[in-house]
Design an enzyme around this catalytic site. Structure first.
Site, PDB file in Angstrom:
ATOM      1  N   LYS A 199       0.864  -1.180   0.000  1.00  0.00           N
ATOM      2  CA  LYS A 199       0.000   0.000   0.000  1.00  0.00           C
ATOM      3  C   LYS A 199       0.897   1.225   0.000  1.00  0.00           C
ATOM      4  O   LYS A 199       1.723   1.411   0.886  1.00  0.00           O
ATOM      5  CB  LYS A 199      -0.883  -0.012   1.232  1.00  0.00           C
ATOM      6  CG  LYS A 199      -1.719   1.221   1.358  1.00  0.00           C
ATOM      7  CD  LYS A 199      -2.760   1.066   2.408  1.00  0.00           C
ATOM      8  CE  LYS A 199      -3.518   2.337   2.594  1.00  0.00           C
ATOM      9  NZ  LYS A 199      -4.534   2.196   3.632  1.00  0.00           N
ATOM     10  N   ARG A 209     -10.487  10.080   2.077  1.00  0.00           N
ATOM     11  CA  ARG A 209     -10.296  10.730   3.384  1.00  0.00           C
ATOM     12  C   ARG A 209     -11.402  11.758   3.637  1.00  0.00           C
ATOM     13  O   ARG A 209     -11.836  11.934   4.772  1.00  0.00           O
ATOM     14  CB  ARG A 209      -8.893  11.347   3.476  1.00  0.00           C
ATOM     15  CG  ARG A 209      -7.841  10.243   3.544  1.00  0.00           C
ATOM     16  CD  ARG A 209      -6.438  10.770   3.732  1.00  0.00           C
ATOM     17  NE  ARG A 209      -5.480   9.686   3.565  1.00  0.00           N
ATOM     18  CZ  ARG A 209      -4.180   9.852   3.395  1.00  0.00           C
ATOM     19  NH1 ARG A 209      -3.664  11.058   3.388  1.00  0.00           N
ATOM     20  NH2 ARG A 209      -3.389   8.809   3.255  1.00  0.00           N
ATOM     21  N   LYS A 221       1.666   9.874   5.902  1.00  0.00           N
ATOM     22  CA  LYS A 221       1.726   8.462   6.279  1.00  0.00           C
ATOM     23  C   LYS A 221       2.987   7.773   5.724  1.00  0.00           C
ATOM     24  O   LYS A 221       3.041   6.552   5.638  1.00  0.00           O
ATOM     25  CB  LYS A 221       0.463   7.748   5.787  1.00  0.00           C
ATOM     26  CG  LYS A 221      -0.828   8.287   6.413  1.00  0.00           C
ATOM     27  CD  LYS A 221      -2.038   7.388   6.135  1.00  0.00           C
ATOM     28  CE  LYS A 221      -3.289   7.922   6.819  1.00  0.00           C
ATOM     29  NZ  LYS A 221      -4.452   7.031   6.662  1.00  0.00           N
ATOM     30  N   GLU A 237       7.522  -7.026   1.033  1.00  0.00           N
ATOM     31  CA  GLU A 237       6.309  -6.955   1.857  1.00  0.00           C
ATOM     32  C   GLU A 237       5.377  -8.133   1.551  1.00  0.00           C
ATOM     33  O   GLU A 237       4.825  -8.754   2.451  1.00  0.00           O
ATOM     34  CB  GLU A 237       5.559  -5.636   1.593  1.00  0.00           C
ATOM     35  CG  GLU A 237       6.198  -4.402   2.192  1.00  0.00           C
ATOM     36  CD  GLU A 237       5.923  -4.271   3.697  1.00  0.00           C
ATOM     37  OE1 GLU A 237       5.269  -5.152   4.285  1.00  0.00           O
ATOM     38  OE2 GLU A 237       6.391  -3.279   4.275  1.00  0.00           O
ATOM     39  N   LYS A 252      -2.364  -1.539  -3.821  1.00  0.00           N
ATOM     40  CA  LYS A 252      -3.169  -0.319  -3.722  1.00  0.00           C
ATOM     41  C   LYS A 252      -2.282   0.909  -3.800  1.00  0.00           C
ATOM     42  O   LYS A 252      -1.274   0.925  -3.104  1.00  0.00           O
ATOM     43  CB  LYS A 252      -3.911  -0.370  -2.388  1.00  0.00           C
ATOM     44  CG  LYS A 252      -4.730   0.853  -2.052  1.00  0.00           C
ATOM     45  CD  LYS A 252      -5.384   0.619  -0.730  1.00  0.00           C
ATOM     46  CE  LYS A 252      -6.155   1.839  -0.321  1.00  0.00           C
ATOM     47  NZ  LYS A 252      -6.755   1.686   0.977  1.00  0.00           N
ATOM     48  N   SER A 278     -10.122   5.811  -4.473  1.00  0.00           N
ATOM     49  CA  SER A 278     -11.061   6.915  -4.640  1.00  0.00           C
ATOM     50  C   SER A 278     -10.612   7.956  -5.667  1.00  0.00           C
ATOM     51  O   SER A 278     -11.406   8.405  -6.489  1.00  0.00           O
ATOM     52  CB  SER A 278     -11.310   7.569  -3.283  1.00  0.00           C
ATOM     53  OG  SER A 278     -10.084   7.990  -2.703  1.00  0.00           O
ATOM     54  N   TYR A 317     -15.057   1.590  -6.628  1.00  0.00           N
ATOM     55  CA  TYR A 317     -16.309   2.303  -6.342  1.00  0.00           C
ATOM     56  C   TYR A 317     -17.259   2.192  -7.522  1.00  0.00           C
ATOM     57  O   TYR A 317     -18.440   2.516  -7.404  1.00  0.00           O
ATOM     58  CB  TYR A 317     -16.015   3.764  -5.982  1.00  0.00           C
ATOM     59  CG  TYR A 317     -15.126   3.833  -4.756  1.00  0.00           C
ATOM     60  CD1 TYR A 317     -15.673   3.710  -3.485  1.00  0.00           C
ATOM     61  CD2 TYR A 317     -13.738   3.925  -4.874  1.00  0.00           C
ATOM     62  CE1 TYR A 317     -14.861   3.703  -2.356  1.00  0.00           C
ATOM     63  CE2 TYR A 317     -12.921   3.918  -3.757  1.00  0.00           C
ATOM     64  CZ  TYR A 317     -13.495   3.797  -2.504  1.00  0.00           C
ATOM     65  OH  TYR A 317     -12.684   3.764  -1.395  1.00  0.00           O
TER      66      TYR A 317
END
Ligand code: PBG
Length: 331
Positions: A199, A209, A221, A237, A252, A278, A317
């Site tokens: 991610k 958000r 982040k 990972e 992602k 998004s 979405y």
């Protein structure tokens, strides 16, 4: 007349039937996961400002939406709670409240639609006042091990409520192993873990958000989400998460990271999904609104590209809309 060509690849494109016959990858509604935003209240079906055609749904409307999805052959949902700011605190304590909004949403869906697969994010950002995915110290650094302990408890509560798949999305180290152990210890041996293995710290999360009210984020982040410049790190990972017992992996965002998806697919035999996030979805709508492209075509093309790059499943979405289009004319 030009001399006889040995190869004329256009022959394989000469009719819709031939084009469809030789099509290499094909989307199916069963590949699609629908993310849904849950809010408190009754009869709330409010469009998310930052995400056209995506809605904040109260529990009654959430059930109607699940019915709608099932009618169009979508069998998996990914739930996100939108938490009232008054319930947020530094530690995200509301995440561990037994009858919280998300727990009620899961059990309600599972009791009405037992065959629907319910996935849930395991991360603290919808619940923390500072918008970070974990516990922080005074310097606003996210603390790994104390956060993982909270995630263990959170995953067990989500499993208790009826979640089929828990999806840690916070990028803490060692969380898959810890969550798997906690689930097994509480006898939730059949609950799967979907690891957001790679991610990235992405600008494309902006509209999300806004949707969950975590855009007041203090700092960024980058201390836990990945650097967009790296791919070997994603392989590391993914390998660690596989060794720790993940059942499925996720990449992602989606479209800007198809190379990462393809490489992770080469390395693992686990199913790998991808998340059209998004910002990617909103871009398609905004471009269509500016008369620069057709939304439906852009949606189907991007989802198909993800399938072509190797995605076993796709979170978008636009899932419902894509499923409707697929039911009309398979893409
Ligand atoms: C964090 C989380 C994020 C999304 C889902 N869960 C990103 C973030 O805020 O860092 C983004 C999904 C999207 O943009 O569609 N746990």
């Amino acid at each position: 007349m030009i001399s006889a060509l040995l190869k004329r690849p256009r022959r394989n494109r000469k009719s819709p039937a031939i084009r469809s016959l030789i099509q290499e990858s094909r989307l199916h509604p069963h590949d699609l996961v629908a993310p849904l935003f849950v809010v408190e209240g009754q009869k709330v079906h409010r469009e998310v400002k930052s995400l056209p055609d995506v809605f904040h749904l109260s529990l009654d409307q959430l059930l109607l939406e699940c019915h709608n999805l099932a009618e169009h052959d979508i069998q998996t949902v990914l739930l996100f709670p939108v938490i009232d700011p008054s319930l947020k605190d530094e530690k995200g304590s509301y995440a561990l409240q037994a009858d919280n909004l998300l727990h009620r949403a899961i059990s309600s869906i599972k009791s009405h639609f037992p065959k629907m697969t319910v996935m849930v994010d395991v991360a603290l950002d919808p619940y923390t006042s500072h918008g970070h995915d974990g516990l922080i110290n005074e310097e606003f650094e996210v603390l790994n091990d104390p956060t993982v302990e909270v995630l263990q408890e959170m995953a067990c509560l989500l499993a208790e409520a009826g979640a089929d798949v828990v999806a840690p999305s916070d990028m803490m180290d060692g969380r898959i192993k810890a969550i798997r152990a906690a689930l097994d210890e509480s006898n939730f041996i059949e609950v799967s873990t979907l690891s957001y293995a790679a991610k990235y710290a992405s600008a494309f999360y902006g509209p999300f958000r806004n949707a969950v009210g975590s855009s007041n984020l203090v700092g960024d982040k980058c201390g836990y989400q990945m650097n967009p410049a790296n791919v070997k790190e994603a392989l590391l990972e993914a390998k660690l998460d596989e060794e720790e017992g993940a059942d499925m992996l996720l990449i992602k965002p989606g479209l800007p990271y198809l190379d990462v998806l393809a490489k992770v697919k080469e390395q693992t035999n686990l199913p790998v999904g991808i998340y059209q996030v998004s910002g990617e979805y909103a871009q398609l709508h905004l471009a269509a609104k500016a008369n620069l492209m057709q939304f439906e075509k852009g949606l189907m093309e991007t989802l198909t590209a993800m399938k072509r790059a190797g995605a076993d499943f796709i979170i978008s979405y636009g899932s419902l809309q894509a499923a409707k289009l697929l039911n009309d004319t398979p893409f």
